[in-house]
Scaffold this motif. Structure first.
Motif, PDB file in Angstrom:
ATOM      1  N   GLY A  47       0.817  -1.208   0.000  1.00 13.51           N
ATOM      2  CA  GLY A  47       0.000   0.000   0.000  1.00 13.51           C
ATOM      3  C   GLY A  47       0.847   1.254   0.000  1.00 13.51           C
ATOM      4  O   GLY A  47       0.528   2.239  -0.684  1.00 13.51           O
ATOM      5  N   ALA A  48       1.956   1.234   0.763  1.00 12.24           N
ATOM      6  CA  ALA A  48       2.848   2.391   0.817  1.00 12.24           C
ATOM      7  C   ALA A  48       3.504   2.635  -0.541  1.00 12.24           C
ATOM      8  O   ALA A  48       3.594   3.781  -1.009  1.00 12.24           O
ATOM      9  CB  ALA A  48       3.908   2.182   1.896  1.00 12.24           C
ATOM     10  N   VAL A  49       3.950   1.559  -1.179  1.00 16.27           N
ATOM     11  CA  VAL A  49       4.557   1.698  -2.508  1.00 16.27           C
ATOM     12  C   VAL A  49       3.553   2.282  -3.499  1.00 16.27           C
ATOM     13  O   VAL A  49       3.864   3.193  -4.277  1.00 16.27           O
ATOM     14  CB  VAL A  49       5.080   0.334  -3.011  1.00 16.27           C
ATOM     15  N   SER A  50       2.335   1.781  -3.457  1.00 12.56           N
ATOM     16  CA  SER A  50       1.297   2.256  -4.382  1.00 12.56           C
ATOM     17  C   SER A  50       0.976   3.724  -4.136  1.00 12.56           C
ATOM     18  O   SER A  50       0.853   4.527  -5.070  1.00 12.56           O
ATOM     19  CB  SER A  50       0.025   1.410  -4.227  1.00 12.56           C
ATOM     20  N   LEU A  51       0.843   4.098  -2.852  1.00 15.50           N
ATOM     21  CA  LEU A  51       0.494   5.473  -2.500  1.00 15.50           C
ATOM     22  C   LEU A  51       1.578   6.452  -2.935  1.00 15.50           C
ATOM     23  O   LEU A  51       1.291   7.443  -3.607  1.00 15.50           O
ATOM     24  CB  LEU A  51       0.269   5.577  -0.995  1.00 15.50           C
ATOM     25  N   PHE A  52       2.822   6.160  -2.574  1.00 14.51           N
ATOM     26  CA  PHE A  52       3.887   7.103  -2.887  1.00 14.51           C
ATOM     27  C   PHE A  52       4.219   7.114  -4.380  1.00 14.51           C
ATOM     28  O   PHE A  52       4.646   8.137  -4.917  1.00 14.51           O
ATOM     29  CB  PHE A  52       5.135   6.791  -2.056  1.00 14.51           C
ATOM     30  N   ALA A  53       4.011   5.992  -5.064  1.00 13.63           N
ATOM     31  CA  ALA A  53       4.187   5.979  -6.512  1.00 13.63           C
ATOM     32  C   ALA A  53       3.131   6.857  -7.183  1.00 13.63           C
ATOM     33  O   ALA A  53       3.425   7.618  -8.115  1.00 13.63           O
ATOM     34  CB  ALA A  53       4.105   4.552  -7.045  1.00 13.63           C
ATOM     35  N   PHE A  54       1.889   6.755  -6.693  1.00 17.67           N
ATOM     36  CA  PHE A  54       0.819   7.602  -7.226  1.00 17.67           C
ATOM     37  C   PHE A  54       1.116   9.079  -6.998  1.00 17.67           C
ATOM     38  O   PHE A  54       0.982   9.906  -7.917  1.00 17.67           O
ATOM     39  CB  PHE A  54      -0.507   7.226  -6.562  1.00 17.67           C
ATOM     40  N   LEU A  55       1.551   9.425  -5.776  1.00 16.65           N
ATOM     41  CA  LEU A  55       1.873  10.821  -5.463  1.00 16.65           C
ATOM     42  C   LEU A  55       3.037  11.325  -6.308  1.00 16.65           C
ATOM     43  O   LEU A  55       3.041  12.470  -6.761  1.00 16.65           O
ATOM     44  CB  LEU A  55       2.202  10.954  -3.978  1.00 16.65           C
ATOM     45  N   TYR A  56       4.016  10.453  -6.533  1.00 14.99           N
ATOM     46  CA  TYR A  56       5.172  10.840  -7.341  1.00 14.99           C
ATOM     47  C   TYR A  56       4.761  11.161  -8.769  1.00 14.99           C
ATOM     48  O   TYR A  56       5.144  12.195  -9.333  1.00 14.99           O
ATOM     49  CB  TYR A  56       6.217   9.730  -7.332  1.00 14.99           C
ATOM     50  N   PHE A  57       3.968  10.279  -9.366  1.00 16.07           N
ATOM     51  CA  PHE A  57       3.567  10.487 -10.755  1.00 16.07           C
ATOM     52  C   PHE A  57       2.640  11.697 -10.895  1.00 16.07           C
ATOM     53  O   PHE A  57       2.692  12.413 -11.900  1.00 16.07           O
ATOM     54  CB  PHE A  57       2.913   9.229 -11.321  1.00 16.07           C
ATOM     55  N   GLN A  58       1.808  11.944  -9.889  1.00 13.19           N
ATOM     56  CA  GLN A  58       0.961  13.136  -9.924  1.00 13.19           C
ATOM     57  C   GLN A  58       1.806  14.397  -9.847  1.00 13.19           C
ATOM     58  O   GLN A  58       1.566  15.373 -10.560  1.00 13.19           O
ATOM     59  CB  GLN A  58      -0.037  13.107  -8.763  1.00 13.19           C
ATOM     60  N   GLU A  59       2.797  14.368  -8.966  1.00 14.67           N
ATOM     61  CA  GLU A  59       3.694  15.525  -8.831  1.00 14.67           C
ATOM     62  C   GLU A  59       4.498  15.739 -10.102  1.00 14.67           C
ATOM     63  O   GLU A  59       4.701  16.866 -10.549  1.00 14.67           O
ATOM     64  CB  GLU A  59       4.631  15.307  -7.645  1.00 14.67           C
ATOM     65  N   ASN A  60       4.949  14.656 -10.691  1.00 10.64           N
ATOM     66  CA  ASN A  60       5.719  14.743 -11.925  1.00 10.64           C
ATOM     67  C   ASN A  60       4.861  15.275 -13.070  1.00 10.64           C
ATOM     68  O   ASN A  60       5.312  16.089 -13.879  1.00 10.64           O
ATOM     69  CB  ASN A  60       6.278  13.367 -12.289  1.00 10.64           C
ATOM     70  N   LYS A  61       3.620  14.825 -13.121  1.00  8.01           N
ATOM     71  CA  LYS A  61       2.689  15.307 -14.150  1.00  8.01           C
ATOM     72  C   LYS A  61       2.427  16.792 -13.984  1.00  8.01           C
ATOM     73  O   LYS A  61       2.405  17.542 -14.966  1.00  8.01           O
ATOM     74  CB  LYS A  61       1.377  14.518 -14.059  1.00  8.01           C
ATOM     75  N   SER A  62       2.229  17.232 -12.744  1.00  9.59           N
ATOM     76  CA  SER A  62       1.996  18.639 -12.470  1.00  9.59           C
ATOM     77  C   SER A  62       3.216  19.477 -12.840  1.00  9.59           C
ATOM     78  O   SER A  62       3.092  20.563 -13.400  1.00  9.59           O
ATOM     79  CB  SER A  62       1.654  18.829 -10.990  1.00  9.59           C
TER      80      SER A  62
END
Length: 236
Positions: A47-62
């Motif tokens: 769950g931690a890997v999924s959460l932080f991966a999602f946040l990373y890709f959102q930040e990168n997209k932004s």
């Protein structure tokens, strides 16, 4: 973003350890009691890997979107405008001086935009608004000014509001077409873009510029507000 990567690595390592423990517990019946806790830890790590991966890709997209927007605005700032018969200057020269409103469309659209702005000429100029009419169909818009500017000041004010003219039309056309494509707007649609005092795009849309909204939302560029609200022209 650095911390997101660090958290992903940490949780991934924890997940790898939990996986090996789970395999060992499954292979050894004497360690069966460890399986529930191991599965719990593995679920937390996943769950931690999924959460932080999602946040990373959102930040990168932004971040990529912001970089792309700043790049487009920088390209816009380099486009040239004719002020009068002797002066041609880039859009960037108007930073801190004027709020440009670009009207891009056929001659009939530019003419109607001109007419709609007429009752608000004084208010728009008080707020530093200057219009850039960009005609896309090769025809000439009908912009009627009073013949004698000295005898009829309103005509001079109208001419000042609409005095700018794009230079190097192909560059302007390419920039506007790119914006339409990215926004999913038909290449034939008339559009407007309004810039803030700091040169960034304040707003854009299909159709006629919202002259009334500009007057209501923008502070005057003279008097007590000068400098204090420079660039604070609303959401970008």
């Amino acid at each position: 973003m650095f911390f997101y990567i660090a958290f992903i690595a940490s949780a991934g390592l924890g997940g790898l350890i939990a996986t090996t423990q789970l395999i060992g517990a499954l292979a050894n019946s004497s360690r069966a009691s460890e399986i529930p806790d191991t599965l719990k830890n593995l679920g937390i790590d996943f769950g931690a890997v999924s959460l932080f991966a999602f946040l990373y890709f959102q930040e990168n997209k932004s971040k990529n979107a912001q970089v792309a927007r700043l790049s487009r605005e920088e390209n816009l700032s380099n486009l040239k405008l004719r002020v009068d018969k002797k002066r041609i200057i880039p859009v960037s020269s108007f930073r801190g001086i004027a709020r440009l409103v670009i009207c891009a469309g056929p001659a009939s659209y530019v003419t109607e935009s001109f007419k709609l702005s007429e009752p608000l000429t004084e208010s728009l100029l008080d707020r530093g608004v200057l219009v850039v009419p960009f005609v896309t169909d090769g025809n000439l818009p009908t912009l009627e000014f009073e013949e004698s500017e000295e005898l009829k000041p309103p005509g001079a004010r109208r001419k000042r509001l609409w005095q700018l003219a794009p230079v190097f039309i192909s560059e302007w056309s390419e920039w506007i077409d790119q914006q339409k494509k990215m926004a999913g707007v038909s290449s034939e649609s008339p559009v407007y873009l309004s810039l803030r005092l700091d040169g960034r795009v304040r707003g854009s849309g299909v159709g006629y510029p919202p002259w009334n909204a500009l007057v209501a939302q923008l502070p005057p560029v003279k008097g007590m507000w000068t400098g204090l609200l420079d660039g604070f022209d609303g959401r970008v």
